[in-house]
Design a protein around this motif. Structure first.
Motif, short mmCIF file in Angstrom:
data_model
loop_
_atom_site.label_atom_id
_atom_site.label_comp_id
_atom_site.label_asym_id
_atom_site.label_seq_id
_atom_site.Cartn_x
_atom_site.Cartn_y
_atom_site.Cartn_z
N ILE A 76 0.86 -0.86 0.36
CA ILE A 76 0.42 0.32 0.01
C ILE A 76 0.51 1.30 0.51
N LYS A 77 1.71 1.60 0.48
CA LYS A 77 2.87 2.38 0.75
C LYS A 77 3.33 2.41 0.18
N ALA A 78 3.90 1.57 -1.16
CA ALA A 78 4.72 1.89 -2.17
C ALA A 78 3.65 2.30 -3.35
N TYR A 82 -0.08 9.21 -0.66
CA TYR A 82 -1.47 9.41 -0.01
C TYR A 82 -1.75 8.35 1.84
N LYS A 83 -1.81 8.48 2.90
CA LYS A 83 -1.95 7.68 3.42
C LYS A 83 -3.54 7.34 3.59
N PRO A 84 -3.94 6.27 3.70
CA PRO A 84 -5.46 5.70 2.86
C PRO A 84 -6.56 6.43 3.58
N ILE A 104 -4.04 -0.82 11.65
CA ILE A 104 -2.69 -0.48 13.05
C ILE A 104 -1.32 0.31 12.91
N MET A 105 -0.55 -0.50 11.40
CA MET A 105 0.52 -0.81 11.12
C MET A 105 0.75 -0.03 10.01
N LEU A 106 -0.38 0.42 9.80
CA LEU A 106 0.11 1.71 8.40
C LEU A 106 0.53 3.22 9.48
N THR A 107 0.10 3.40 10.65
CA THR A 107 0.72 4.59 11.16
C THR A 107 1.44 3.83 12.21
N ASN A 108 2.09 3.16 12.38
CA ASN A 108 2.75 2.49 13.68
C ASN A 108 3.94 2.04 12.67
N LYS A 109 5.44 2.06 12.90
CA LYS A 109 6.19 1.77 12.92
C LYS A 109 6.89 0.40 12.94
N GLY A 110 7.74 -0.31 12.23
CA GLY A 110 8.37 -1.73 12.84
C GLY A 110 7.59 -2.58 11.74
N SER A 111 7.10 -4.22 12.40
CA SER A 111 6.67 -5.16 12.37
C SER A 111 5.73 -4.93 12.88
N GLN A 116 2.88 -7.92 18.54
CA GLN A 116 1.56 -8.90 19.74
C GLN A 116 1.64 -9.16 21.29
N GLY A 117 0.71 -8.68 21.23
CA GLY A 117 0.63 -8.94 22.93
C GLY A 117 -0.35 -7.34 23.94
N TRP A 118 -0.66 -7.00 24.46
CA TRP A 118 -1.62 -6.21 25.68
C TRP A 118 -1.08 -4.59 25.29
N ASP A 119 -1.76 -3.58 25.14
CA ASP A 119 -0.96 -2.19 24.75
C ASP A 119 -0.08 -1.65 24.59
N LEU A 120 0.01 -2.74 23.62
CA LEU A 120 1.37 -2.09 22.75
C LEU A 120 1.39 -1.02 21.72
N VAL A 121 0.49 -1.28 20.97
CA VAL A 121 0.13 0.22 19.85
C VAL A 121 0.47 1.60 20.80
N LYS A 122 0.94 2.53 19.82
CA LYS A 122 1.15 3.97 20.60
C LYS A 122 0.47 4.67 19.85
N ASN A 123 0.26 4.64 18.40
CA ASN A 123 -0.74 5.53 17.69
C ASN A 123 -1.32 4.81 16.78
N LYS A 124 -2.65 6.04 16.80
CA LYS A 124 -3.91 5.26 16.69
C LYS A 124 -4.38 5.15 14.88
N ALA A 125 -4.81 4.21 14.57
CA ALA A 125 -5.36 3.32 13.74
C ALA A 125 -5.43 4.42 12.59
N VAL A 126 -6.02 3.75 11.09
CA VAL A 126 -6.72 4.67 10.39
C VAL A 126 -7.53 4.03 10.52
N TYR A 127 -9.05 4.80 9.95
CA TYR A 127 -10.31 4.53 10.14
C TYR A 127 -10.48 3.24 9.52
N HIS A 128 -11.11 2.24 9.71
CA HIS A 128 -11.05 0.74 9.17
C HIS A 128 -12.94 0.42 9.70
N VAL A 129 -13.31 -0.34 9.05
CA VAL A 129 -14.43 -0.52 9.25
C VAL A 129 -14.84 -2.02 8.57
#
Length: 352
Positions: A76-78, A82-84, A104-111, A116-129
């Motif tokens: 998607i990034k390639a 624009y961010k979706p 989630i991974m469109l707004t957070n770095k790394g893999s 994988q785990g509890w409450d490790l995500v720092k940045n809000k995900a893009v809108y998702h349905v």
């Protein structure tokens, strides 16, 4: 909690008006669609792609993987500068979990494996349905996206994981094969059993779990094969069962099925059924009900999956299962390690 949901026969046709206010200039919507719909022209036409929107067909033959998430995000990034505007998942639990993880991974770095785990995500995900096309997994409502990573099978469990919008249209579940309908419906039933019998139970999770449990009994003991009414009931059971575990936790069957899935690639719904069939020691009344449902619908529960495993495979399976500490605490209490030893787990797996 999911902030917005629509429910009803044909409500999928509201998708265009739901998405319109979320569309950002030049930023596409990315649709992840189960590839079982590849030849379904009616459904594809109803998606109504606009401008530079992108449709990606996703195979649900295997459980979702962190590497798969990383590749979709990379692609998607390639392709887009624009961010979706958003990620739209149309399918069963595999596609819905992938959609949550990609957003989630469109707004957070790394893999994806890093989260994988509890409450490790720092940045809000893009809108998702989320738009489920099979009922039972609860993926449409849960705050986790279960992924198989390089060293474990574990969810990205965070406040940023739940969908921003869910569309629940029972019409989309027409044509689900009987066995799949049953296995996925039992995922919902087992969610309720594990929530209602767990030490994490509270009034909130109990109210949802009891409603879903009763609906499952109606559907799988009284009503027979799905018709319009029972499709709607199972979609509601899935939602309520998912809400119940969102505010408590699952238990023995899910912990053990994660081990099966990681080592053997067993799909989640059928894996839960294989495990639950042998858990009368922990859930006697409910396993008896499960066996009655299996018999009534003439469903085949695979046997002998673990009979030829190597010692190394069995140990990996046991390691994966035991790593899911909150599930065991919910099922067996704080002293769960005294009850569920490695030898006990091995004994149970060898019955399957």
């Amino acid at each position: 909690m999911v902030p917005k949901v629509v429910f009803g026969q044909g409500c999928f046709d509201q998708l265009g008006s739901i998405l319109a206010p979320q569309r950002k200039d030049k930023a596409p919507f990315i649709f992840l669609v189960d590839d079982v719909f590849k030849q379904n022209k009616d459904l594809l036409d109803r998606i109504n792609l606009r401008f530079n929107d992108k449709l990606l067909f996703i195979s649900a033959e295997e459980e979702p993987k962190t590497t798969q998430v990383d590749q979709i995000v990379k692609d998607i990034k390639a392709e887009f500068t624009y961010k979706p505007s958003g990620i739209i998942g149309i399918g069963g639990g595999t596609v819905l979990d992938l959609s949550k993880a990609v957003s989630i991974m469109l707004t957070n770095k790394g893999s994806a494996a890093d989260y994988q785990g509890w409450d490790l995500v720092k940045n809000k995900a893009v809108y998702h349905v989320g738009i489920p096309t099979i009922s039972g997994t609860g993926a449409e409502v849960s705050r986790t996206t279960v992924l198989t990573g390089p060293v474990r099978k574990l969810g990205i469990n965070s406040d940023f994981t739940p969908f921003d919008q869910v569309v629940l249209d029972p019409e989309l579940t027409i044509g689900v094969p009987k066995n799949q309908w049953f296995y996925t419906g039992m995922d919902c039933f087992i969610h309720c059993v594990e929530s209602l019998n767990g030490t994490f139970l509270n009034a909130f999770s109990q109210s949802y779990g009891e409603k879903a449990y009763d609906l499952c009994k109606e559907i799988f003991l009284d009503e027979g094969l799905p018709d319009e009414e029972s499709r709607g009931k199972l979609m509601m059971a899935s939602w309520h069962g998912g809400m119940s575990i969102a505010y408590s936790q699952v238990g023995v069957a899910h912990a053990m099925s994660y081990g099966l899935s990681y080592v053997l690639g067993t799909k989640h719904g059928i894996g839960n059924c294989i495990v639950f069939d042998h858990l009368a020691e922990f859930y006697p009344k409910d396993v008896a009900l499960f066996k009655e449902m299996v018999k009534q619908h003439n469903i085949d529960i695979p046997k002998g999956l673990c009979s030829n495993l190597t010692e190394a495979q069995l140990n990996t399976m046991i390691d994966i299962a035991l790593s899911l500490v909150p599930l065991w605490e919910n099922a067996l209490g704080e002293n769960w390690e005294v009850i569920m030893t490695r030898d006990k787990l091995k004994e149970l797996y060898l019955k399957m």
